[in-house]
Scaffold this motif. Structure first.
Motif, PDB file in Angstrom:
ATOM      1  N   ASN A  13       0.839  -1.162   0.135  1.00 24.45           N
ATOM      2  CA  ASN A  13      -0.097   0.024  -0.051  1.00 24.45           C
ATOM      3  C   ASN A  13       0.992   1.276  -0.055  1.00 24.45           C
ATOM      4  OD1 ASN A  13      -2.472  -1.248  -0.120  1.00 24.45           O
ATOM      5  ND2 ASN A  13      -2.876  -0.999   1.931  1.00 24.45           N
ATOM      6  N   THR A  67      -0.062   5.107  -0.931  1.00 26.99           N
ATOM      7  CA  THR A  67      -1.264   5.375  -0.089  1.00 26.99           C
ATOM      8  C   THR A  67      -0.833   6.146   1.131  1.00 26.99           C
ATOM      9  OG1 THR A  67      -2.519   3.560  -0.739  1.00 26.99           O
ATOM     10  CG2 THR A  67      -3.203   4.571   1.489  1.00 26.99           C
ATOM     11  N   ALA A  76      -0.104   4.041   4.935  1.00 26.75           N
ATOM     12  CA  ALA A  76      -0.194   2.812   4.392  1.00 26.75           C
ATOM     13  C   ALA A  76      -1.610   2.256   4.887  1.00 26.75           C
ATOM     14  CB  ALA A  76       0.970   2.037   4.552  1.00 26.75           C
ATOM     15  N   LYS A  80      -7.986   1.473   1.201  1.00 22.76           N
ATOM     16  CA  LYS A  80      -7.233   0.698   0.231  1.00 22.76           C
ATOM     17  C   LYS A  80      -6.677  -0.639   0.916  1.00 22.76           C
ATOM     18  CE  LYS A  80      -5.597   3.785  -3.239  1.00 22.76           C
ATOM     19  NZ  LYS A  80      -4.675   3.987  -4.142  1.00 22.76           N
ATOM     20  N   PHE A  81      -6.463  -0.552   2.404  1.00 27.87           N
ATOM     21  CA  PHE A  81      -6.012  -1.567   3.147  1.00 27.87           C
ATOM     22  C   PHE A  81      -6.753  -2.782   3.358  1.00 27.87           C
ATOM     23  CE2 PHE A  81      -3.979  -3.370   7.065  1.00 27.87           C
ATOM     24  CZ  PHE A  81      -2.806  -3.576   6.637  1.00 27.87           C
ATOM     25  N   THR A 128      -6.993  -4.849   0.099  1.00 33.96           N
ATOM     26  CA  THR A 128      -5.554  -5.588  -0.007  1.00 33.96           C
ATOM     27  C   THR A 128      -5.363  -6.667   0.676  1.00 33.96           C
ATOM     28  OG1 THR A 128      -4.795  -3.424  -0.858  1.00 33.96           O
ATOM     29  CG2 THR A 128      -3.215  -4.970  -0.052  1.00 33.96           C
TER      30      THR A 128
END
Length: 125
Positions: A38, A44, A47, A52-53, A56
């Motif tokens: 990330n 990002t 992170a 987004k995390f 992922t």
């Protein structure tokens, strides 16, 4: 939940301490790769931003679970099938590393099969 599913539902043979080992390996590898991916690949900041995390980590956990299942099944089946041979080598004075290297190399090959097959689909298109 991923470690619980691997140790209690997907693997028939039970080994003492297997849950803790699987939990540590899945948790730390997924968190490390997810954070690094990330931060550097998706830029990002921070992170661990949830938008987004979370997706992922979900993808990483799914792939990690499959690899861990194949690896553990390969190690356990190798130890069961070649148990007499392993005991013979140990009785002749072989070290643990001499015994473990062939078993682990076979397990690594088995664990990487789904990942390599997934990459083959991307490379062929």
């Amino acid at each position: 939940m991923a470690a619980y599913e691997v140790t209690h539902w997907r693997i028939e043979e039970k080994v003492p301490g297997m849950f803790l080992t699987v939990f540590i390996s899945i948790f730390f590898s997924s968190m490390f790769i997810g954070t690094i991916g990330n931060y550097y690949a998706m830029n990002t900041q921070p992170a661990w931003a949830a938008y987004k995390f979370v997706p992922t980590i979900g993808m990483l956990l799914g792939n990690t679970m499959i690899g861990v299942i194949f690896g553990i099944k390969s190690v356990l089946s190798s130890c069961i099938q070649t148990g007499d041979q392993i005991e013979l080598y140990l009785s002749y004075g072989a070290t643990r590393s001499e015994i473990v290297i062939p078993v682990l190399s076979k397990a690594m090959r088995a664990a990487l099969i789904p990942t390599i097959n997934g990459m083959r689909l991307f490379l062929s298109s």
